[in-house]
Design a protein around this motif. Structure first.
Motif, short mmCIF file in Angstrom:
data_model
loop_
_atom_site.label_atom_id
_atom_site.label_comp_id
_atom_site.label_asym_id
_atom_site.label_seq_id
_atom_site.Cartn_x
_atom_site.Cartn_y
_atom_site.Cartn_z
N ILE A 202 56.39 31.23 37.55
CA ILE A 202 56.44 32.56 39.07
C ILE A 202 57.87 32.82 38.92
CG2 ILE A 202 55.67 33.90 40.69
CD1 ILE A 202 53.46 30.59 40.64
N ALA A 203 58.44 33.93 38.62
CA ALA A 203 59.71 34.22 38.44
C ALA A 203 60.14 34.75 40.52
CB ALA A 203 60.06 35.48 37.23
N LEU A 204 60.72 34.32 40.76
CA LEU A 204 61.58 35.52 41.94
C LEU A 204 61.45 36.70 41.55
CD1 LEU A 204 64.04 33.06 43.23
CD2 LEU A 204 61.68 33.23 44.13
N GLY A 205 61.52 37.83 41.65
CA GLY A 205 61.34 39.22 42.07
C GLY A 205 60.35 39.75 41.29
N SER A 206 59.20 38.75 40.82
CA SER A 206 58.12 39.28 40.25
C SER A 206 56.62 39.17 40.76
CB SER A 206 58.07 38.58 39.13
OG SER A 206 57.30 37.20 39.05
N THR A 207 55.79 39.45 40.57
CA THR A 207 54.38 39.74 41.02
C THR A 207 53.61 38.46 40.49
OG1 THR A 207 54.12 41.62 40.99
CG2 THR A 207 52.26 40.68 41.69
N LEU A 208 52.88 37.58 42.01
CA LEU A 208 52.45 36.07 42.01
C LEU A 208 51.07 36.73 41.34
CD1 LEU A 208 51.23 34.35 41.76
CD2 LEU A 208 51.88 33.41 43.87
N ARG A 209 50.10 36.54 40.36
CA ARG A 209 48.35 37.14 40.51
C ARG A 209 47.49 36.06 39.97
NH1 ARG A 209 51.46 41.49 38.04
NH2 ARG A 209 50.45 43.49 39.34
N GLY A 210 46.64 35.48 40.32
CA GLY A 210 45.66 34.12 40.72
C GLY A 210 44.84 34.09 40.70
N GLU A 211 43.76 33.62 40.33
CA GLU A 211 42.76 33.36 41.33
C GLU A 211 42.40 32.10 41.69
OE1 GLU A 211 39.89 36.25 38.80
OE2 GLU A 211 39.38 33.61 37.83
N LEU A 212 41.99 31.59 42.74
CA LEU A 212 41.45 29.72 43.52
C LEU A 212 40.02 30.14 42.77
CD1 LEU A 212 42.48 29.90 46.94
CD2 LEU A 212 43.43 29.04 45.08
N GLU A 213 39.29 28.55 42.88
CA GLU A 213 38.19 28.02 41.65
C GLU A 213 37.65 27.55 43.34
OE1 GLU A 213 38.20 26.49 38.40
OE2 GLU A 213 38.08 28.56 36.99
N VAL A 214 36.82 28.01 44.13
CA VAL A 214 36.39 27.47 45.19
C VAL A 214 35.07 26.99 45.29
CG1 VAL A 214 35.79 27.44 47.48
CG2 VAL A 214 38.02 29.00 46.15
N ARG A 215 34.83 25.66 45.38
CA ARG A 215 33.31 25.42 45.31
C ARG A 215 32.25 25.77 46.20
NH1 ARG A 215 31.76 19.27 45.60
NH2 ARG A 215 32.91 18.61 43.60
N LEU A 216 32.24 27.59 46.66
CA LEU A 216 31.45 27.57 47.16
C LEU A 216 30.36 28.69 46.99
CD1 LEU A 216 33.64 29.08 50.72
CD2 LEU A 216 31.53 27.49 50.60
N HIS A 217 28.80 29.10 46.79
CA HIS A 217 28.23 29.67 46.33
C HIS A 217 28.00 30.99 46.97
CE1 HIS A 217 26.29 26.42 43.87
NE2 HIS A 217 25.91 25.47 45.68
N GLU A 218 28.70 31.89 47.88
CA GLU A 218 29.24 32.77 48.50
C GLU A 218 29.85 33.04 49.53
OE1 GLU A 218 26.24 32.63 52.33
OE2 GLU A 218 25.63 32.95 50.00
N THR A 219 30.72 34.33 49.21
CA THR A 219 31.35 35.17 50.18
C THR A 219 31.79 34.52 51.45
OG1 THR A 219 32.01 36.58 47.92
CG2 THR A 219 33.76 36.73 50.15
N PRO A 220 31.91 33.65 52.21
CA PRO A 220 32.32 34.41 53.62
C PRO A 220 32.38 35.36 54.54
CG PRO A 220 34.06 32.28 52.64
CD PRO A 220 33.62 33.42 51.78
N PRO A 221 31.46 35.38 55.19
CA PRO A 221 31.77 36.49 56.47
C PRO A 221 32.99 37.45 56.30
CG PRO A 221 29.78 35.45 57.52
CD PRO A 221 31.24 34.95 55.78
N ALA A 222 33.45 36.29 56.86
CA ALA A 222 35.92 37.19 56.87
C ALA A 222 36.37 37.12 56.16
CB ALA A 222 36.49 35.65 58.25
N GLY A 223 36.03 36.35 54.69
CA GLY A 223 37.16 36.28 53.36
C GLY A 223 37.65 34.80 53.55
N PHE A 224 38.67 34.97 52.72
CA PHE A 224 39.75 34.05 52.54
C PHE A 224 40.90 34.34 52.81
CE2 PHE A 224 35.74 32.92 49.45
CZ PHE A 224 35.99 31.66 49.74
N ALA A 225 41.22 33.85 54.38
CA ALA A 225 42.82 34.14 55.07
C ALA A 225 44.31 32.79 53.69
CB ALA A 225 42.55 33.86 56.18
#
Length: 240
Positions: A109-132
């Motif tokens: 990840i280069a300084l001065g660039s945009t970091l994009r990605g995904e987390l793979e989490v062992r959960l079966h549904e999105t928490p009501p308040a989302g992920f912080a």
């Protein structure tokens, strides 16, 4: 992730000027969750602490009101009980969530660039308040030696966001997308001096019934030839 020192030494020799290739998960753009103060290390520390502190319950002649020396004596077995509960909690959380992955669009990840990605989490549904999520550049310093050795961390830069939309199902749970703008004038990862290192950490939490989700990942952020201070609109406290 657990460090294989032999493999890391070999990768350093093969790529002396490319530190983002010194860790296999960095090179494969699938960063494993960082080890926490838990597992066998926490259990071993808890057992040793309680072996020394538990007999105080029977040695000290307790009376009320408690005087200062008695309060200090009680603090040790009480701390042991707290460590025991923490060890159980950490173990249950590891059993529930396993090891999360952070899949990067590119590495390094280069300084001065945009970091994009995904987390793979062992959960079966999105928490009501989302992920912080919180991305931080951290300076870690180690002072002293032996019993006087201590570690301090200072945040040099950080950004936060809450992901409530765009979470997709995956074979092992859910995929949580994220995007951060990484400033050009920040410090890159630097482990040259083990007593004065700079690291980039992505921290993720989510409130769910029972044991909350929490994980952290060390990311390969470096100053590269294609880095540039070309960010136009910084992403701050964004919601997906």
């Amino acid at each position: 992730m657990p460090v294989n020192w032999g493999e890391q030494a070999r990768l350093r020799a093969q790529h002396p000027d490319e530190p983002w290739l010194w860790r296999r998960d960095w090179a494969e753009r699938a960063v494993r969750e960082s080890p926490e103060f838990g597992g066998w290390c926490l259990w071993a520390f808890t057992v040793i602490w309680n072996l020394f502190s538990f007999p105080l319950w029977f040695v000290v002649r307790w009376q009320w009101p408690m005087e200062a020396p008695m309060i200090m004596a009680a603090a040790f077995p009480l701390a042991g009980a707290g460590l025991f509960l923490l060890a159980i909690y950490q173990t249950l959380r590891r059993v529930k969530y396993g090891t999360s992955l952070c899949r990067l669009e590119r590495s390094p990840i280069a300084l001065g660039s945009t970091l994009r990605g995904e987390l793979e989490v062992r959960l079966h549904e999105t928490p009501p308040a989302g992920f912080a999520l919180r991305l931080a550049c951290v300076r870690r310093t180690v002072t002293g030696a032996g019993k006087n050795r201590s570690t301090h961390e200072r945040i040099l830069w950080q950004d936060e966001q809450t992901v409530t939309h765009g979470v997709m199902p995956s074979p092992h749970g859910v995929r949580v997308p994220f995007r951060f703008d990484v400033p050009f004038d920040c410090e890159p990862c630097d482990s040259t001096n083990p007593n004065d290192t700079v690291l980039w950490r992505l921290h993720a939490t989510a409130e769910v019934p029972g044991i909350d989700y929490e994980s952290a990942f060390e990311l390969p952020v470096f100053r590269t030839e294609d880095a540039g201070d070309d960010l136009s609109t910084p992403l701050t406290a964004a919601s997906w």
